[in-house]
Each structure stands twice: as C-alpha cells, then as structure tokens.
Design an enzyme around this catalytic site. Sequence first.
Site, PDB file in Angstrom:
ATOM      1  N   TYR A  24      29.311  41.765  79.653  1.00 40.32           N
ATOM      2  CA  TYR A  24      29.089  40.764  78.613  1.00 40.32           C
ATOM      3  C   TYR A  24      28.604  39.472  79.272  1.00 40.32           C
ATOM      4  O   TYR A  24      29.363  38.795  79.971  1.00 40.32           O
ATOM      5  CB  TYR A  24      30.371  40.475  77.834  1.00 40.32           C
ATOM      6  N   SER A  79      33.817  47.171  66.667  1.00 42.41           N
ATOM      7  CA  SER A  79      32.931  46.871  65.529  1.00 42.41           C
ATOM      8  C   SER A  79      33.590  47.221  64.206  1.00 42.41           C
ATOM      9  O   SER A  79      32.986  47.883  63.356  1.00 42.41           O
ATOM     10  CB  SER A  79      31.602  47.626  65.680  1.00 42.41           C
ATOM     11  N   PRO A  80      34.824  46.781  63.971  1.00 39.20           N
ATOM     12  CA  PRO A  80      35.535  47.170  62.746  1.00 39.20           C
ATOM     13  C   PRO A  80      34.945  46.558  61.480  1.00 39.20           C
ATOM     14  O   PRO A  80      35.242  47.018  60.374  1.00 39.20           O
ATOM     15  CB  PRO A  80      36.955  46.651  62.999  1.00 39.20           C
ATOM     16  N   LEU A  81      34.105  45.532  61.644  1.00 41.93           N
ATOM     17  CA  LEU A  81      33.449  44.908  60.492  1.00 41.93           C
ATOM     18  C   LEU A  81      31.962  45.264  60.438  1.00 41.93           C
ATOM     19  O   LEU A  81      31.166  44.540  59.834  1.00 41.93           O
ATOM     20  CB  LEU A  81      33.641  43.388  60.538  1.00 41.93           C
ATOM     21  N   GLY A  82      31.618  46.376  61.072  1.00 38.14           N
ATOM     22  CA  GLY A  82      30.238  46.835  61.011  1.00 38.14           C
ATOM     23  C   GLY A  82      29.239  45.820  61.527  1.00 38.14           C
ATOM     24  O   GLY A  82      28.148  45.678  60.986  1.00 38.14           O
ATOM     25  N   ARG A  83      29.615  45.103  62.612  1.00 42.81           N
ATOM     26  CA  ARG A  83      28.767  44.062  63.204  1.00 42.81           C
ATOM     27  C   ARG A  83      28.398  42.982  62.176  1.00 42.81           C
ATOM     28  O   ARG A  83      27.309  42.427  62.207  1.00 42.81           O
ATOM     29  CB  ARG A  83      27.517  44.671  63.829  1.00 42.81           C
ATOM     30  N   GLY A  84      29.327  42.714  61.281  1.00 40.80           N
ATOM     31  CA  GLY A  84      29.135  41.641  60.312  1.00 40.80           C
ATOM     32  C   GLY A  84      28.749  42.106  58.926  1.00 40.80           C
ATOM     33  O   GLY A  84      28.929  41.370  57.953  1.00 40.80           O
TER      34      GLY A  84
END
Length: 321
Positions: free
Chosen positions: A56, A203-208
Amino acid sequence: MQLRRLGSAGPVTSAIGLGTLGLTGGYGPVDRDEAVATLWHALDAGVTLLDTADFYGGGAVESLLGTAIKGRRDDVVVATRGGALFTPEGRPLGVDGSPQRLRAACDASLRRLGVDHIDLYYLARVDPEVPVEESTGALAELVAAGKVRHIGLSEVSAQELRRAAAVHPVAALASEYSLFERQIEGTVLPVARELGVGLVACSPLGRGLLTGRLTSVDQLGDGDYRRNHPRFAPEHFARNRALVRRAERLAAERDVSVGRLVLAWLLAQGPDVVPIPGTRCTTNLEMNVAATRVRLTEQELRLLAEAIPPDAVSGDRSPRR
C-alpha cells in the site's frame, strides 16, 4: 465495541476493523494529518484491528500506521501482508512467496511499523511458482522467531487453505465478502469454518458502491483506481446501482444508512466474520462502527440477500490489468 476472535486460537479483535487501502490515495487525495487523526479516532472508538499491506503506497501506509499507533501499541491488532512485488509507488508487479522474500518483507514491515512483532501476518497471494506449504512454513518460522504472532492467508482457494493449515494453524483468511461478492460462501468459507479459520471480510462495502453515496461514475476522480474495476465501468455501473437502490429501500424502512445495513448483514453471517471497511474520514468511520448496533431479523437478512442476488451483480470483481 463488540469483540470477536479470529480463528479458534487467533487474536481477539473489534467486531469491525479498519482497512487502510484508501490511505494510499487510490480513492482520492489523502491528507496525512487527517489520515492519522482518523486512525486515532478509530482507536478511540474501540476499533482494534488495523489492516494494511506492505505494498500500500510502497510501504507508506505502514509508516503512517506506525506513526498513529506510537504509544498505543497495546490497543492495536496490527495486520499486514507480505509476498507481493511492487514499485516504490505501490503498483503491483507480481508475487513472490519464497521464504527469503517473506523474511525480508516481514523485517521491512516491522521497521516501517515501528513494532517488535506483527499480530497477524498474511501471505498476500499464493505464488504459483512456490508451493503454499513452503510459503506457510516460512510464516511459521516467523512465528517461532517471535516476529509474528499469528499467520493468515489472502484470497486463497479451499484446497490451498487446507494445504496451508496442515503446515501451521491459520488464524484468518482475508477475502472479499459483501452482498456484492459471495463466491466464498460455496466452498472456501465452509472449509475455513471446518479448520477454525476466521474470515476478514475485505471490501465489505463494495468499494463504496454499497454506501449509496456513489451514484455516478463521474464522481470518481481521474486517479481513482476504481476506474480500472469492471463493476464501475459505465456498462456495469448502472445495473449495480439499481441493485443498491433495492437495498436502500430496505434501509429506509429501518431508518438507517444502507452502509450500516449491509455491514450489519455481514456481521450476522457468523461470529467469525470481521469486516474491514476503509475510510479516510471520521464521520464515515463512526457510521461503520455504528453497524455493530444494528440487529437484523431473519426476514430482513433474507430480504437483503434477495435484493442483491449474487448472479445479478454486473462485472468482474477483479481490476483490469
């Protein structure tokens, strides 16, 4: 903050962790002072799992994390990854799961983080040129040396997980998991549970997308790395946005944000699931943490799963090369 244990003998962490991919600038500009303040705010809110990777920002995010946790080491479960090859800017070049690479990567991460041990150290990806048993054995040696407390794997198959666990106990599997991405439910997650391996949901929020705040691809800046993701391509985005609107209607009935609702859905999938939503600001952090206070009925869980069926999500989850 609720607590959960990662794996049958792994570290105890907050029920929701904090992913730090967004601190690379891949989702938009990052102010260093604001980023450190967000990390401090996470610790104050009871978030203990801080999840990062050595690639990162070419190691810059690990250094940032090290600055934030200085003087608060006992409050944090530090998770990072090794075994990836990358440019100084963090652009991926491939993987190297050889023991020598993992030993060198771990030592470099320890220096950047400013700690004497890493609580959870993942193999970033399985190297097709190196047997997973060999890479896992190298991680086990790092545990024996006291540099690592627990080991994890990232984005592996069920078979690879079995092979690794036969070498050394695996505390956690990091894999993408959300209402938008449920592929692991069929094979990988059952094996993880059989082996006593916890799941860190990336990515639990689908990358936003699942926050409901992203309504047009025009909101993505020129440098936003999601522009390289198929699900954000114009031909897929409109279909995926329509799925989110279904979930938004259910969220409105509960008078909560759709982001909180989908995180609550993930938390309800089992006490071994720890989502790590990422954010660059304290307001979003507080909204994510608040998901731990949302209780969904069996009917609500079913309706959410039906609102976004896996086969309806448009576009591949992996970025274009």
